[in-house]
Design an enzyme around this catalytic site. Sequence first.
Site, short mmCIF file in Angstrom:
data_model
loop_
_atom_site.label_atom_id
_atom_site.label_comp_id
_atom_site.label_asym_id
_atom_site.label_seq_id
_atom_site.Cartn_x
_atom_site.Cartn_y
_atom_site.Cartn_z
N GLY A 10 0.82 -1.22 0.00
CA GLY A 10 0.00 0.00 0.00
C GLY A 10 0.85 1.26 0.00
N ASP A 58 -4.20 -13.13 3.00
CA ASP A 58 -5.15 -12.30 3.74
C ASP A 58 -4.93 -12.53 5.23
OD1 ASP A 58 -7.54 -11.27 4.99
OD2 ASP A 58 -8.45 -11.30 2.99
N SER A 124 -3.57 6.32 14.06
CA SER A 124 -3.97 7.52 13.33
C SER A 124 -4.30 8.66 14.29
CB SER A 124 -5.22 7.16 12.52
OG SER A 124 -5.86 8.31 12.05
N TYR A 148 -14.14 3.42 11.42
CA TYR A 148 -12.71 3.30 11.10
C TYR A 148 -11.87 3.73 12.30
CZ TYR A 148 -8.12 4.83 9.53
OH TYR A 148 -6.77 5.05 9.44
N LYS A 152 -9.15 1.76 15.26
CA LYS A 152 -7.79 2.15 15.67
C LYS A 152 -7.72 2.27 17.20
CE LYS A 152 -5.98 2.51 11.53
NZ LYS A 152 -5.07 1.44 11.06
N PHE A 177 -0.51 11.63 11.11
CA PHE A 177 -1.39 12.75 10.81
C PHE A 177 -1.78 12.64 9.32
CE2 PHE A 177 -2.33 15.11 14.66
CZ PHE A 177 -1.72 14.24 15.54
N ASN A 198 -9.55 11.88 -0.02
CA ASN A 198 -8.61 12.79 0.64
C ASN A 198 -8.22 13.94 -0.29
OD1 ASN A 198 -7.55 9.81 1.91
ND2 ASN A 198 -8.13 11.46 3.30
N LEU A 199 -7.82 15.04 0.34
CA LEU A 199 -7.56 16.27 -0.42
C LEU A 199 -6.48 16.11 -1.49
CD1 LEU A 199 -8.11 19.30 -0.78
CD2 LEU A 199 -6.34 19.73 0.94
N ARG A 230 -4.80 21.12 8.45
CA ARG A 230 -4.31 19.78 8.81
C ARG A 230 -2.79 19.77 8.84
NH1 ARG A 230 -8.86 19.60 9.64
NH2 ARG A 230 -10.45 18.06 9.10
N ASP A 294 -16.02 16.84 9.88
CA ASP A 294 -14.69 17.45 9.80
C ASP A 294 -14.46 18.43 10.95
OD1 ASP A 294 -13.73 16.18 7.60
OD2 ASP A 294 -13.96 17.86 6.21
P1 NAD Z 1 -3.35 1.41 1.79
O1 NAD Z 1 -4.77 1.00 1.59
O2 NAD Z 1 -2.62 2.02 0.64
O3 NAD Z 1 -2.51 0.16 2.31
C1 NAD Z 1 -3.07 -0.85 3.11
C2 NAD Z 1 -2.69 -2.19 2.49
O4 NAD Z 1 -3.24 -3.23 3.30
C3 NAD Z 1 -3.24 -2.38 1.08
O5 NAD Z 1 -2.18 -2.75 0.21
C4 NAD Z 1 -4.26 -3.50 1.22
O6 NAD Z 1 -4.35 -4.30 0.06
C5 NAD Z 1 -3.74 -4.25 2.43
N1 NAD Z 1 -4.75 -5.00 3.21
C6 NAD Z 1 -5.92 -4.53 3.70
N2 NAD Z 1 -6.55 -5.51 4.38
C7 NAD Z 1 -5.75 -6.61 4.34
C8 NAD Z 1 -5.85 -7.93 4.85
N3 NAD Z 1 -6.92 -8.34 5.55
N4 NAD Z 1 -4.85 -8.80 4.62
C9 NAD Z 1 -3.75 -8.41 3.89
N5 NAD Z 1 -3.61 -7.17 3.38
C10 NAD Z 1 -4.60 -6.28 3.59
O7 NAD Z 1 -3.32 2.39 3.06
P2 NAD Z 1 -2.16 3.33 3.60
O8 NAD Z 1 -2.55 4.74 3.33
O9 NAD Z 1 -0.84 2.83 3.16
O10 NAD Z 1 -2.36 3.10 5.16
C11 NAD Z 1 -1.63 2.10 5.86
C12 NAD Z 1 -2.12 2.07 7.30
O11 NAD Z 1 -1.96 3.36 7.87
C13 NAD Z 1 -3.58 1.70 7.46
O12 NAD Z 1 -3.72 0.87 8.60
C14 NAD Z 1 -4.26 3.04 7.68
O13 NAD Z 1 -5.43 2.92 8.44
C15 NAD Z 1 -3.18 3.79 8.45
N6 NAD Z 1 -3.30 5.26 8.30
C16 NAD Z 1 -3.29 5.81 7.05
C17 NAD Z 1 -3.45 7.19 6.92
C18 NAD Z 1 -3.49 7.84 5.55
O14 NAD Z 1 -3.91 8.99 5.44
N7 NAD Z 1 -3.06 7.18 4.47
C19 NAD Z 1 -3.57 8.01 8.07
C20 NAD Z 1 -3.53 7.39 9.32
C21 NAD Z 1 -3.40 6.01 9.42
N1 UDP Z 2 -10.97 18.57 1.86
C1 UDP Z 2 -11.53 19.40 0.89
N2 UDP Z 2 -11.86 18.82 -0.31
C2 UDP Z 2 -11.66 17.51 -0.60
C3 UDP Z 2 -11.08 16.69 0.41
C4 UDP Z 2 -10.76 17.25 1.63
O1 UDP Z 2 -11.72 20.59 1.09
O2 UDP Z 2 -11.99 17.04 -1.71
C5 UDP Z 2 -10.54 19.17 3.15
C6 UDP Z 2 -11.17 18.55 4.38
O3 UDP Z 2 -12.38 19.22 4.71
C7 UDP Z 2 -10.07 18.77 5.43
C8 UDP Z 2 -8.77 18.68 4.61
O4 UDP Z 2 -9.15 18.93 3.25
O5 UDP Z 2 -10.13 20.09 5.96
C9 UDP Z 2 -8.08 17.31 4.69
O6 UDP Z 2 -9.04 16.31 4.38
P1 UDP Z 2 -8.59 14.80 4.15
O7 UDP Z 2 -9.82 14.00 3.82
O8 UDP Z 2 -7.45 14.74 3.17
O9 UDP Z 2 -7.98 14.38 5.55
P2 UDP Z 2 -8.67 14.27 7.01
O10 UDP Z 2 -10.02 14.90 6.96
O11 UDP Z 2 -8.72 12.81 7.27
O12 UDP Z 2 -7.75 15.00 7.92
#
Ligand code: NAD
Ligand code: UDP
Length: 335
Positions: A10, A58, A124, A148, A152, A177, A198-199, A230, A294
């Site tokens: 991912g 999985d 997160s 979600y 966490k 973050f 996401n933005l 953010r 939000d």
């Molecule tokens: P992502 O979806 O790109 O990566 C997650 C990976 O996990 C994917 O490749 C998916 O195929 C795999 N996966 C999901 N369920 C599975 C399962 N049951 N078995 C095996 N593989 C599985 O997400 P990411 O953005 O890389 O996020 C990684 C982690 O960080 C996640 O736990 C997410 O909740 C956490 N996180 C992400 C963000 C963000 O903004 N990206 C912010 C805070 C926390």
């Molecule tokens: N946001 C926006 N337009 C979009 C997506 C997000 O204005 O299409 C804003 C949202 O309201 C927040 C910021 O961008 O203030 C970040 O949002 P995101 O979904 O990326 O992250 P999170 O809300 O999880 O912090």
Amino acid sequence: MNILLTGGAGFIGSHTAVVLLESGHDVVVLDNFSNSKPSVLDRIEAIAGRSCPCENADLLDEAAVRDVFDRHGFDAVVHFAGLKAVGESVEKPLSYYANNLIGTIRLTEAMAEHGVKDLIFSSSATVYRADNPVPYHEDDALGATNPYGRTKVMIEQILRDVCAADPQWSVALLRYFNPIGAHPSGRIGEDPNGIPNNLLPYVSKVAAGELPVIHIFGDDYGTPDGTGVRDYIHVMDLAEGHLLALEYIRERKGAFPFNLGTGKGYSVKEVIAAFERACGRPLPVEIDARRAGDLPIVYANADLARAELGFSAKRDLTEMCADAWRWQQRAWSGQ
Ligand code: NAD
Ligand code: UDP
């Protein structure tokens, strides 16, 4: 070390794989590709110049997970795998609880059976209760507002209980973050399915001409320009934070929460302006209503990670947008 990366194909996992490989560790990726593509493995290997074996499995499949542990001698695990879309979690709560909670329990059981007790968990900023004052500090009250986020909070609690029951465990709870950006090579980055929530990926797709207009969700917040603020962190800084956290937990026992952010907030309008500079042209925007749920301002108190891990984010918003745009152009051209 030989390190298992669940969800390593991912967005955050792939960048962390590169950082760990480049620092000399061996890495095995376990992924079911529910939100990623196997082709990322070739690109990880090309960037790092080393092989990165992958197990297509999985986490809910107990026998498959045990088999992976039987065949590899892991020293530590970084657990990224999980479902992460807030809106989808409201519509399909059971999928989120099953995948994220049961997946973590299966993983933790397999680790315990094989004597692997060093774990980094992808938590997160969403674990913080909305009424905490910003910036969020690791000691602040926890409580999420959607399924979600609740997975966490619950997983953090489960892992704390595991550490309390068996003092050999060492777990870092990394509270990310807003990770954005991409590897500077432009060969790996964020590749969300469908229309991004996401933005940053949304802005990238507007810049690439794949979506017509950026929707700004509210410009009447009590922030300097009225748009939401953010704590955006470059995914390579975040990836490097995992290396520091692995080194930290090797030396200690217990459960350790850390914010991984920059400690600085940017507004939606500031992010769009930085992206316009990166792609070299103005982008169409439309002011829409606030998005339900939000918060106006979210950013990290980054002091604990700095003091304990020696972590500080090095890359600024300009670099985050430049790298995201480079990746978007490559992804767009089918790379
Ligand atoms: P992502 O979806 O790109 O990566 C997650 C990976 O996990 C994917 O490749 C998916 O195929 C795999 N996966 C999901 N369920 C599975 C399962 N049951 N078995 C095996 N593989 C599985 O997400 P990411 O953005 O890389 O996020 C990684 C982690 O960080 C996640 O736990 C997410 O909740 C956490 N996180 C992400 C963000 C963000 O903004 N990206 C912010 C805070 C926390
Ligand atoms: N946001 C926006 N337009 C979009 C997506 C997000 O204005 O299409 C804003 C949202 O309201 C927040 C910021 O961008 O203030 C970040 O949002 P995101 O979904 O990326 O992250 P999170 O809300 O999880 O912090």
